[in-house]
Design an enzyme around this catalytic site. Structure first.
Site, PDB file in Angstrom:
ATOM      1  CG  HIS A  52      -2.103 -22.530  10.231  1.00 55.91           C
ATOM      2  ND1 HIS A  52      -2.440 -22.217  11.526  1.00 55.91           N
ATOM      3  CD2 HIS A  52      -0.760 -22.411  10.162  1.00 55.91           C
ATOM      4  CE1 HIS A  52      -1.347 -21.926  12.216  1.00 55.91           C
ATOM      5  NE2 HIS A  52      -0.310 -22.035  11.396  1.00 55.91           N
ATOM      6  CD  GLU A  54      -7.324 -24.360  10.897  1.00 55.23           C
ATOM      7  OE1 GLU A  54      -7.468 -24.616  12.096  1.00 55.23           O
ATOM      8  OE2 GLU A  54      -6.209 -24.374  10.317  1.00 55.23           O
ATOM      9  CB  CYS A  82      -4.049 -21.251  15.769  1.00 59.27           C
ATOM     10  SG  CYS A  82      -3.901 -20.380  14.187  1.00 59.27           S
TER      11      CYS A  82
END
Length: 145
Positions: A52, A54, A82
């Site tokens: 992801h 992040e 998430c």
């Protein structure tokens, strides 16, 4: 420098993801008013469900700093993290998270807003419509194919 300026940088990363067929989420990490990490989703490219935006940004920022804690840093991300990313942000001791749009289906707040450290400041809704529109366009395009 403003929140909008840094969020626009994250949006540029999300647009790169969009062009590459990745879910268009982009992130930048800022320390002392300087971007030290830029990233976007790479889950398709790397065949890795943990790639992801992040997670990529955390790795780049900690490499830049030379340590595992980002307690002087701010993450700008186009979509609410998430639960997996929120957990990693907890362990990184990130000082602040600024996100563009919430994620009612997969955002960390769906499970618990307590995933993050109580010291982490969170602000949502920065350039929200731009972030939402990018996600909507991506999934509309996916449905059309």
């Amino acid at each position: 420098m403003t929140h909008e300026y840094f969020m626009k940088q994250a949006i540029e990363q999300a647009k790169i993801a969009f062009e590459r067929g990745e879910v268009p989420i982009g992130a930048v990490i800022v320390c002392n008013e300087k971007i030290i990490a830029r990233s976007h989703n790479l889950t398709q490219t790397l065949n890795d469900p943990t790639a992801h935006a992040e997670m990529q940004a955390i790795t780049a920022a900690t490499n830049f700093i030379g340590g595992k804690y980002l307690n002087q840093c701010t993450l700008y991300v186009t979509v609410e993290p998430c639960p997996m990313c929120a957990g990693a942000l907890y362990w990184s001791h990130i000082a602040e998270i600024i996100f563009g749009t919430g994620d009612e289906k997969r955002g960390y707040r769906k499970i618990s807003s307590n995933i993050l450290s109580e010291k982490t400041k969170v602000t949502g809704g920065i350039l929200q419509s731009e972030c939402e529109n990018l996600m909507k366009s991506f999934f509309d395009k996916l449905r059309d194919n």
